[in-house]
Design an enzyme around this catalytic site. Sequence first.
Site, short mmCIF file in Angstrom:
data_model
loop_
_atom_site.label_atom_id
_atom_site.label_comp_id
_atom_site.label_asym_id
_atom_site.label_seq_id
_atom_site.Cartn_x
_atom_site.Cartn_y
_atom_site.Cartn_z
N ASP A 1 0.84 -1.19 0.00
CA ASP A 1 0.00 0.00 0.00
C ASP A 1 0.88 1.25 0.00
OD1 ASP A 1 -2.71 1.27 0.48
OD2 ASP A 1 -1.66 1.96 2.27
N GLU B 1 1.69 -0.46 -5.00
CA GLU B 1 0.75 0.62 -5.32
C GLU B 1 1.65 1.84 -5.50
OE1 GLU B 1 -3.42 2.45 -3.70
OE2 GLU B 1 -1.82 2.19 -2.24
#
Length: 728
Positions: free
Chosen positions: A381, A417
């Site tokens: 993330d 990401e």
Amino acid sequence: MTARQETQPGRRPTAAGAAPADAPAPGVWPGSWQPLGARHRHGADGSHGTNFALWAPGAEAVELCLFDEAGAERRHSLTEQTFQTWHGYLPGVGPGTRYGYRVHGRWDPWTGARWNPAKLLLDPYARAVDGEFTGDGACCGSVRDWPEAEVADTVRDNRDSAPFTARGVVVHDDDDWSDDRRPKTPWAETVLYELHVRGFTMRHPGIPPELRGTYAGLAHPAALEHLTGLGVTAVELLPVHQFATEDHLHRRGLTNYWGYNSIGWFAPHGGYSSSGTRGQQVGEFKRMVRALHAAGIEVILDVVYNHTAEGGELGPTLSLRGIDNPGYYRLSRGGRGGRGYTDFTGCGNTLDTRQPQTVRLITDSLRYWAVEMGVDGFRFDLAAALARGSDDVDMHHPLLAAISQDPFLSRVKLIAEPWDVGQGGYQVGNFPPLWAEWNDKYRDTVRDFWRGARPDVAELGYRLSGSSDLYQLGGRRPHASVNYVTAHDGFTLRDLVSYNAKHNLANGEENRDGTDDNRSWNCGAEGPTDDPAVEQLRLRQLRNLLATLLLSAGVPMLTAGDEFGRTQLGNNNAYCLDDETSWLDWSLLDQPHWRELRELTARLIRLRRAHPVLRQRAFFSGRAQADGLPDLVWYTAAGTEMTEADWYAPTAVLGMLLHGGAMSERDQQGRPLTDDSFLLLLNASEHPVDFTLPPEEGFEVLLDTAGHSGGPLVARSLRLLRQARKTG
């Protein structure tokens, strides 16, 4: 009294705030400074105990706190220090024991010193967690309700947080993985399926009620049957590290459902355990991984190392802040000194990966999950925040280097990401070899094309063929592009074709949260409708989007439930809704049109698996190969090859021909691979198109999203044709 004083007026320090005695408690042996965490050990003479080790370089004293069955606390001073690590061995302490730390030190927020022994701290290396963080104000290291709000974070709160926070749990390390067989699916053959452990299982009729919402539920044959029947090769699990719910959600009676608020990077989230939280969740997670592996499915974890649940300077003191605030976090500069936090994540703080100990914490965690918990890869993330140097993102960052040279981590699947919320944080296409990336340019391009918002097809060509413009110069392959149309964050696929605007009132923020850049189209009516024409168009758009995704070069990622019409009723930010809004509604499969959509998805995945030309490992060249044919040819609706001008002319029609006899790949013996040829025709315009086929003969229609087998290509539809390979 000034704001720099440590205690609130009229409040005396509690026992929790008093310094411990210098001498160790009876029965505490010196132990070892490594490994970090709590590790249970057996002696050759049959004795046993647990070694505790905590890195806390700025601490003046450290107390290990053990809790009995009634919750009573017993403290032991750790007096041994080796290389800034406090450690001790307690004989007779075994698995299931709950523990935490109280760390003593200076209170000087202006320099980042926020030690507060009144706060019970979770061991960063705890392998299991018992209890929850309740959101009580006593968990905060400073007095949030101090009258002078500007300096509230500088006034130490001496209330004991132990009744309101979680504890680590000692676990055993005796598991044998010799019977586990990792699928080891090559990247080019991977089909990802993003799911939430709780949301996927909560309403599944084939899973026993007591197992719904749990790791055991995901391991149940009914859950595995759906995954294997669909044909996906890997599940990408939304965060399963121990996480906490933010204070503002506690106040609204909501919860952090998605889990992007980690506080324990070695512990499976206790809320997903059917067997208890006194360490049993570890074994349950491992059994889930084994069951998925036995079904041929890899396990990818969505991991959140960029920030923690401690938030900004007024957030709770749960772990790292109370252990070594300046050693773990990026502290702000300027007029506030080190009081505040540099926030590249939008969540109040950012982990400081410039620090060697932080790099060690992250890589130790990754290695633990990959080696001891059996997982096959990680999706990071806000990965750009992990790669920041002093300010800018640095692709030679020590953390990335440490992962790339690790003999085990360098062989698992790594997905970034590739952005954060800071300046220069958008890094799509820039991560080094070994890394794949979520490709939001693919998402936006495909959404825009099918809703009719693209003036031309120039960028669509790149996205369909593996995004060579992003990844080829970096020495990577098409599988570096994780293609997706939807993810957990945003509209579901059905909502993407049913809503023009977000509908997030249930989140309690007056519809202010969630993005307004949805690139969606409701097909003529907002939300549910009885208009059959609108419903038919929406179904066709769903087929278009799924087929485009699964026929593109790169690695496709589906979001759980999109294959059978899951809806969140227009909510594009359901991170705080642990209810039917977020849980998959399996009763949709009782309706023929949603069952047919799932069957179409499975059919496309089978087609992709059967034909290497649809999942090539190398980028297309567009040049003639050994048989005189190019591996890829683009066509206009008139059946002519695309020219440079055609790419930028106003159009919503494109043909893509993949020559199976002109592949550049070879098999293990070095022989050229051959396959059938495929022609993909796309028409996102509002009108039918009479597409002239290329001169090659023998094409048969495999798929038409409008249900036609020939004739003009219906408005907003897709057609796939196949030409069998020539033999003889």
